[in-house]
Design an enzyme around this catalytic site. Structure first.
Site, short mmCIF file in Angstrom:
data_model
loop_
_atom_site.label_atom_id
_atom_site.label_comp_id
_atom_site.label_asym_id
_atom_site.label_seq_id
_atom_site.Cartn_x
_atom_site.Cartn_y
_atom_site.Cartn_z
N ASP A 1 0.82 -1.22 0.00
CA ASP A 1 0.00 0.00 0.00
C ASP A 1 0.85 1.26 0.00
O ASP A 1 0.74 2.13 0.88
CB ASP A 1 -0.93 0.04 1.22
CG ASP A 1 -1.79 -1.20 1.37
OD1 ASP A 1 -2.08 -1.84 0.34
OD2 ASP A 1 -2.16 -1.54 2.50
N GLU B 1 -12.17 -1.19 -2.33
CA GLU B 1 -11.49 -0.38 -1.33
C GLU B 1 -10.42 0.46 -1.99
O GLU B 1 -10.32 0.55 -3.21
CB GLU B 1 -10.87 -1.28 -0.24
CG GLU B 1 -9.81 -2.23 -0.75
CD GLU B 1 -9.25 -3.12 0.34
OE1 GLU B 1 -9.72 -3.05 1.49
OE2 GLU B 1 -8.32 -3.90 0.06
#
Length: 533
Positions: free
Chosen positions: A72, A300
């Protein structure tokens, strides 16, 4: 005499047949030799580090990580360096006990120096806010003295002379009782820290920005482990920040439970103007399925940018679970709050499936390939205007000789290019700073691998081969004619268009520079190719 005449006649006929080119058992005409492309970037030397970094995965070997142990990522530039921050994640949890939000830096987006952790400890406000919220929810709930935390998916942006660092901390304890089988876990929080100088790694924490807030439609308990109907309006994770051309500040956040939200921020504080009612937590700008009833959405990691060239906001989304199936979608809108539309006209704000799909699990020949390629960071080089896509890639499950191979997470940076109708495409090979040479037809001739990224859950798409011949014809698994617009770098094959660039063949042995191409098919699915010889 008769025999002599017949013999003479046969000699004459044989000579005549030889002269006419129809001799007995003739040699076949040789096929014209296919032209070979001249060498291109043949002296280029790119990255040589192994994608299997398990031998240097430990904390003690962190100076050898480069892009190992990345998940991420979020990237911004400060001075001569790009800085990358990330979720607390590493192979074998090598980061445990050393702080939170690992970060590294690079001058060229290729070679990265691990710098350590952005935070030494958990910000104190998280526990205080958690227990205050618990007391408001159910007065009889006791405070949690030692919460279990997850440190997830930050976002960094420069605002004026400061760097704003939005981070996500999730409390994973059950709300009621002691089992996540019968209770939802505690809420997520998004916080804010600021720094004047990233090189100093000195952060001033500004406290809570927003959190997951119950909307009263569901209870805190779960009927079973198959009950996925979350209790909150929006899940406060995965922040992304943007300043609009009009100077408005917005936080885009959320995932899975009720879709993606956008909330306007006070430019002075970097926080919402108020959090007094549910409406203050933002408006839904993207969902998957019926967003009014579906509270488990399998999307998401929103990342939002504004492209001045096209005049659109682009909302990048991660679909499906992160270990294998992760894939990246994108929608666009002329307004920050939507509605966002896909390439096929679908209304993503209303819950239509989002196309195009830009990344998907894949495998070129000669490699294990990559899965889990999403939760992207999108950023632009201010000097070159080049856009980039960065995410992690995971090795597939069950790679021989690697324990828990799917936990090997390599940071990846790829160039983004833009189609003529204003959609982004991600280049198939990771960025290696290969020089971009002038494109000519003779650079294009050759044999290619092609991956048609059909959407298949938890399935790596594999490659086929095709050939672009010097006469403009196409062979192998593609057919028709090809042509190159050298000025735009657009390669047309039949009715498909590809953007062509110089890239790096990470799967060849040894690795070398090559031609790479990326496009979208009629269904809005990525098509990735590279020249192999």
């Amino acid at each position: 005499m008769k025999k002599y005449i017949l013999y003479l006649f046969s000699i004459i006929m044989f000579a005549t047949s030889c002269n006419s080119g129809s001799a007995i058992d003739p040699e076949p005409e040789p096929e014209p030799e296919e032209k070979v492309s001249p060498p291109r970037n043949e002296d280029f030397v790119g990255p040589t580090y192994s994608d299997n970094y398990t031998s240097v995965a430990s904390w003690a070997a962190r100076d050898q990580w480069n892009l190992a142990n990345v998940h991420d990522p979020t990237i911004t530039k400060s001075g001569d360096y790009y800085y990358m921050y990330q979720t607390d994640a590493s192979y074998g949890n090598a980061h445990d006990g050393h702080g939170h939000f690992p970060y590294r830096r690079s001058k060229d987006l290729v070679n990265w120096e691990f710098m350590g952790m952005a935070f030494e400890t958990v910000p104190a406000w998280v526990k205080d806010s958690l227990n205050n919220k618990r007391a408001q929810m159910i007065p009889s709930l006791p405070p949690i003295e030692n919460p279990d935390y997850g440190f997830w998916a930050p976002c960094i942006r420069k605002v004026g002379n400061k760097y704003r660092f939005y981070y996500s901390i999730v409390v994973t304890n059950p709300i009621v009782g002691s089992s996540t089988e019968t209770s939802w876990t505690e809420r997520a929080f998004i916080g804010l820290a600021e720094s004047d100088d990233l090189a100093s790694n000195v952060w001033e924490d500004k406290g809570m920005v927003i959190c997951s807030e119950p909307d009263g439609l569901e209870t805190y308990t779960r009927s079973s482990s198959n009950d996925w109907s979350g209790y909150f309006q929006f899940n406060a994770i995965d922040p992304s920040f943007i300043v609009t051309p009009e100077g408005e500040h917005w936080l885009i956040y959320g995932s899975w439970h009720s879709g993606i939200a956008a909330v306007q921020l006070d430019p002075e504080t970097g926080k919402p103007y108020q959090l007094e009612t549910l409406e203050d937590y933002g408006v839904r700008i993207a969902g998957r399925g019926d967003v009014s009833t579906n509270r488990w959405q399998a999307l998401e990691a929103p990342e939002i940018i504004y492209n001045e060239e096209t005049g659109y906001y682009y909302l990048f989304l991660a679909y499906d679970e992160l270990s294998v199936a992760y894939n990246t979608r994108v929608a666009r809108s002329e307004n920050i709050t939507g509605p966002y539309y896909g390439i096929n006209g679908g209304n993503i704000t209303d819950g239509d499936e989002c196309w195009p799909m830009l990344t998907h699990p894949y495998k070129f020949s000669g490699s294990n390939g990559w899965v889990g390629i999403s939760h992207c960071c999108i950023f632009q080089d201010a000097e070159t205007d080049q856009w980039y896509f960065s995410s992690q890639g995971r090795l597939p499950e069950g790679v021989p000789g690697i324990n828990a191979s799917n936990a090997v997470m390599m940071g990846q940076v790829r160039a983004i290019e833009w189609t003529e109708d204003g959609w982004p495409v991600v280049m198939p090979e990771r960025y290696a700073a290969v020089p971009q040479l002038a494109l000519t037809d003779d650079a294009i001739w050759g044999t290619y691998e092609l991956i048609n990224m059909k959407y298949e859950y938890q399935t790596q798409q594999t490659s086929t081969t095709f050939k672009l011949n010097s006469d403009g014809s196409v062979g192998g698994t593609m057919s028709g004619q090809w042509s190159l617009n050298a000025s735009t770098g657009i390669l047309t094959i039949g009715n498909l268009e590809f953007i062509v660039r110089d890239g790096y063949n990470w799967e060849s042995s040894p690795r070398k520079a090559t031609i790479v191409l990326s496009g979208l098919n009629a269904q809005g699915q990525a098509m990735w190719g590279k020249k192999i010889y």
